[in-house]
Motif scaffolding. Structure first.
Motif, PDB file in Angstrom:
ATOM      1  N   GLU A  22       0.700  -1.188   0.108  1.00 14.09           N
ATOM      2  CA  GLU A  22       0.073  -0.135  -0.106  1.00 14.09           C
ATOM      3  C   GLU A  22       0.866   1.048   0.042  1.00 14.09           C
ATOM      4  O   GLU A  22       1.839   1.552   0.899  1.00 14.09           O
ATOM      5  N   PHE A  23       0.828   2.322  -1.103  1.00 10.83           N
ATOM      6  CA  PHE A  23       1.629   3.097  -1.413  1.00 10.83           C
ATOM      7  C   PHE A  23       0.881   4.389  -0.719  1.00 10.83           C
ATOM      8  O   PHE A  23      -0.597   4.901  -0.363  1.00 10.83           O
ATOM      9  N   GLU A  24       1.381   4.975   0.447  1.00  8.69           N
ATOM     10  CA  GLU A  24       1.154   6.023   1.001  1.00  8.69           C
ATOM     11  C   GLU A  24       1.984   7.187   0.239  1.00  8.69           C
ATOM     12  O   GLU A  24       1.039   8.470  -0.088  1.00  8.69           O
ATOM     13  N   LEU A  25       3.045   7.349  -0.074  1.00  9.25           N
ATOM     14  CA  LEU A  25       3.540   8.157  -1.132  1.00  9.25           C
ATOM     15  C   LEU A  25       4.910   7.680  -1.603  1.00  9.25           C
ATOM     16  O   LEU A  25       5.385   6.992  -1.280  1.00  9.25           O
ATOM     17  N   ASN A  26       4.420   8.028  -3.269  1.00  9.01           N
ATOM     18  CA  ASN A  26       5.242   7.564  -4.179  1.00  9.01           C
ATOM     19  C   ASN A  26       6.177   8.598  -5.010  1.00  9.01           C
ATOM     20  O   ASN A  26       5.453   8.846  -6.083  1.00  9.01           O
ATOM     21  N   THR A  27       7.243   9.423  -4.611  1.00  8.87           N
ATOM     22  CA  THR A  27       7.868  10.492  -5.895  1.00  8.87           C
ATOM     23  C   THR A  27       8.880   9.816  -6.493  1.00  8.87           C
ATOM     24  O   THR A  27      10.100  11.213  -6.418  1.00  8.87           O
ATOM     25  N   SER A  28       9.076   8.563  -6.628  1.00 11.14           N
ATOM     26  CA  SER A  28      10.541   8.545  -6.721  1.00 11.14           C
ATOM     27  C   SER A  28      10.424   8.157  -8.594  1.00 11.14           C
ATOM     28  O   SER A  28       9.275   8.492  -8.871  1.00 11.14           O
ATOM     29  N   VAL A  29      11.290   7.589  -9.270  1.00  7.22           N
ATOM     30  CA  VAL A  29      11.361   8.147 -11.310  1.00  7.22           C
ATOM     31  C   VAL A  29      10.555   6.483 -11.445  1.00  7.22           C
ATOM     32  O   VAL A  29      10.141   6.392 -12.255  1.00  7.22           O
ATOM     33  N   LEU A  30      10.009   5.323 -10.133  1.00  5.89           N
ATOM     34  CA  LEU A  30       9.728   4.652 -10.244  1.00  5.89           C
ATOM     35  C   LEU A  30       7.763   4.204 -10.222  1.00  5.89           C
ATOM     36  O   LEU A  30       8.049   5.111  -9.229  1.00  5.89           O
ATOM     37  N   LYS A  53       0.030 -20.125  10.147  1.00  2.00           N
ATOM     38  CA  LYS A  53      -1.113 -20.408   8.733  1.00  2.00           C
ATOM     39  C   LYS A  53      -1.257 -19.803   7.870  1.00  2.00           C
ATOM     40  O   LYS A  53      -0.641 -18.487   7.577  1.00  2.00           O
ATOM     41  N   TYR A  54      -2.037 -20.398   6.710  1.00  2.00           N
ATOM     42  CA  TYR A  54      -1.353 -19.750   4.954  1.00  2.00           C
ATOM     43  C   TYR A  54      -3.105 -18.115   5.496  1.00  2.00           C
ATOM     44  O   TYR A  54      -2.856 -17.779   4.406  1.00  2.00           O
ATOM     45  N   SER A  55      -3.818 -18.260   6.029  1.00  2.00           N
ATOM     46  CA  SER A  55      -4.612 -16.959   6.759  1.00  2.00           C
ATOM     47  C   SER A  55      -4.153 -16.080   6.466  1.00  2.00           C
ATOM     48  O   SER A  55      -3.086 -15.731   7.124  1.00  2.00           O
ATOM     49  N   ARG A  56      -4.665 -15.240   5.313  1.00  2.00           N
ATOM     50  CA  ARG A  56      -4.252 -14.353   5.614  1.00  2.00           C
ATOM     51  C   ARG A  56      -4.267 -12.647   6.845  1.00  2.00           C
ATOM     52  O   ARG A  56      -3.956 -11.552   6.478  1.00  2.00           O
ATOM     53  N   ALA A  57      -5.790 -13.345   7.384  1.00  2.00           N
ATOM     54  CA  ALA A  57      -6.047 -12.268   7.724  1.00  2.00           C
ATOM     55  C   ALA A  57      -5.498 -12.442   9.055  1.00  2.00           C
ATOM     56  O   ALA A  57      -5.102 -11.324   9.913  1.00  2.00           O
ATOM     57  N   LYS A  58      -5.451 -13.843   9.907  1.00  2.00           N
ATOM     58  CA  LYS A  58      -5.267 -13.565  10.882  1.00  2.00           C
ATOM     59  C   LYS A  58      -3.686 -13.911  11.059  1.00  2.00           C
ATOM     60  O   LYS A  58      -2.528 -13.810  11.907  1.00  2.00           O
ATOM     61  N   CYS A  59      -3.032 -14.583   9.908  1.00  2.00           N
ATOM     62  CA  CYS A  59      -1.088 -15.049   9.689  1.00  2.00           C
ATOM     63  C   CYS A  59      -0.542 -13.545   9.224  1.00  2.00           C
ATOM     64  O   CYS A  59       0.205 -14.349   8.252  1.00  2.00           O
ATOM     65  N   SER A  60      -0.645 -12.305   8.926  1.00  2.57           N
ATOM     66  CA  SER A  60       0.246 -12.150   8.155  1.00  2.57           C
ATOM     67  C   SER A  60       1.019 -11.021   9.241  1.00  2.57           C
ATOM     68  O   SER A  60       1.066 -10.868  10.311  1.00  2.57           O
ATOM     69  N   VAL A  61       2.625 -10.733   8.027  1.00  3.72           N
ATOM     70  CA  VAL A  61       3.429  -9.776   8.843  1.00  3.72           C
ATOM     71  C   VAL A  61       3.425  -8.900   8.082  1.00  3.72           C
ATOM     72  O   VAL A  61       3.073  -8.658   6.845  1.00  3.72           O
ATOM     73  N   GLU A  62       3.612  -7.570   8.796  1.00  6.77           N
ATOM     74  CA  GLU A  62       3.658  -6.095   8.661  1.00  6.77           C
ATOM     75  C   GLU A  62       5.281  -5.073   8.548  1.00  6.77           C
ATOM     76  O   GLU A  62       5.410  -5.606   9.318  1.00  6.77           O
ATOM     77  N   LEU A  63       4.858  -4.637   6.818  1.00  6.39           N
ATOM     78  CA  LEU A  63       6.282  -4.556   6.785  1.00  6.39           C
ATOM     79  C   LEU A  63       6.295  -3.155   6.275  1.00  6.39           C
ATOM     80  O   LEU A  63       5.843  -2.319   5.884  1.00  6.39           O
ATOM     81  N   ASN A  64       6.984  -1.721   6.790  1.00 10.71           N
ATOM     82  CA  ASN A  64       7.166  -0.805   7.440  1.00 10.71           C
ATOM     83  C   ASN A  64       8.185   0.214   6.374  1.00 10.71           C
ATOM     84  O   ASN A  64       9.042   0.033   7.004  1.00 10.71           O
ATOM     85  N   MET A  65       7.891   0.615   5.643  1.00 16.25           N
ATOM     86  CA  MET A  65       9.133   1.245   4.659  1.00 16.25           C
ATOM     87  C   MET A  65       9.168   2.889   4.493  1.00 16.25           C
ATOM     88  O   MET A  65       8.171   3.876   3.574  1.00 16.25           O
ATOM     89  N   HIS A  66       9.876   3.819   4.949  1.00 19.41           N
ATOM     90  CA  HIS A  66       9.738   5.640   4.485  1.00 19.41           C
ATOM     91  C   HIS A  66      11.224   6.002   4.599  1.00 19.41           C
ATOM     92  O   HIS A  66      11.632   6.390   5.493  1.00 19.41           O
ATOM     93  N   GLU A 112      10.019  10.635  -2.821  1.00 20.95           N
ATOM     94  CA  GLU A 112       9.816  10.037  -0.922  1.00 20.95           C
ATOM     95  C   GLU A 112       9.607   8.471  -1.724  1.00 20.95           C
ATOM     96  O   GLU A 112       8.352   8.955  -2.344  1.00 20.95           O
ATOM     97  N   ILE A 113       9.594   8.077  -0.465  1.00 21.63           N
ATOM     98  CA  ILE A 113       8.682   6.956  -1.104  1.00 21.63           C
ATOM     99  C   ILE A 113       8.280   6.362   0.670  1.00 21.63           C
ATOM    100  O   ILE A 113       9.377   6.099   1.800  1.00 21.63           O
ATOM    101  N   LYS A 114       7.016   6.214   1.135  1.00 27.08           N
ATOM    102  CA  LYS A 114       6.219   5.617   1.897  1.00 27.08           C
ATOM    103  C   LYS A 114       5.258   4.427   1.617  1.00 27.08           C
ATOM    104  O   LYS A 114       4.964   4.588   0.459  1.00 27.08           O
ATOM    105  N   VAL A 115       5.506   3.059   2.267  1.00 35.47           N
ATOM    106  CA  VAL A 115       5.113   2.363   1.222  1.00 35.47           C
ATOM    107  C   VAL A 115       4.609   1.008   3.129  1.00 35.47           C
ATOM    108  O   VAL A 115       5.563   1.435   3.933  1.00 35.47           O
TER     109      VAL A 115
END
Length: 220
Positions: A22-30, A53-66, A112-115
């Motif tokens: 999920e992109f919050e901000l992307n002002t790079s050339v890509l 588990k394979y369940s997307r809702a209960k067993c997901s991992v969040e990674l952030n980058m800014h 800037e990139i924030k995702v």
């Protein structure tokens, strides 16, 4: 049987990979899609993938980058080191403290990139980003005793076609040994080229487990 194991190692061993960005901000050339594709291919530590588990809702991992470039006349590298995981068990693979990380993009001043990324468990049958292996190969006849191929020889077979390293584990044919028409391969030498945190031996054992599950389902 050996080829079944090879195919399972490549496509059915579960790992963790970024699946949604999920992109919050992307002002790079890509473009967003280009960066999202690169993020999905970054290998994450998957040593404990079997525990979730394979369940997307209960067993997901969040990674952030800014990341933002604020310096003049300098290009700032955005790498996998900039990804901050919500679960320390599932972080981007690094080969030591001096590893600069996998390059994702380059930023100039003001860009800037924030995702926010969501990683989940999956297998390579769905997408190659979940494959724990770059390649899997096996050999079963280092000395060509079964004569499955005929070498083209100019002068000296031993010099032109040196034995592979697996020959040290096999038995060389004796001089003048008669050809056994009923012989079948009974030794297989695997080479597993990994791209993540899973050890080759763990991938092989997981493949055996998956193969046994498949055979059991057929028996049922």
């Amino acid at each position: 049987m050996a080829n079944a194991l090879r195919r399972i190692m490549l496509s059915e061993i579960a790992t963790i990979a970024i699946d949604m960005v999920e992109f919050e901000l992307n002002t790079s050339v890509l473009a967003d899609e280009f960066i999202a594709h690169r993020l999905g291919l970054i290998p994450l530590d998957s040593t404990e993938a079997e525990k979730i588990k394979y369940s997307r809702a209960k067993c997901s991992v969040e990674l952030n980058m800014h990341v933002k470039c604020t310096e003049e006349d300098i290009t700032k590298d955005v790498t996998s080191r900039d990804l901050v995981s919500s679960d320390p068990r599932f972080t981007p693979i690094q080969e030591g403290p001096k590893d600069p990380g996998i390059l994702i993009a380059k930023l100039r001043k003001g860009q800037e990139i924030k995702v926010k990324c969501i990683a989940k468990k999956g297998v390579a049958k769905e997408h190659a980003k979940w494959s724990p292996c770059a390649a899997v190969a096996f050999e079963y006849d280092p000395f060509n005793k079964l004569r499955h191929t005929k070498y083209w020889i100019e002068e000296d077979e031993q010099r032109e076609w040196p034995a592979s390293r697996n020959a040290a584990e096999d038995f060389a044919p004796g001089d003048g040994e008669a050809f056994d028409f009923n012989a079948k391969p009974n030794r297989f030498y695997f080479e597993v080229e990994t791209i993540g945190s899973m050890k080759p031996e763990d991938i092989v054992m997981n493949a055996f487990k998956k193969l046994l599950e498949k055979i059991s389902s057929i028996q049922m």
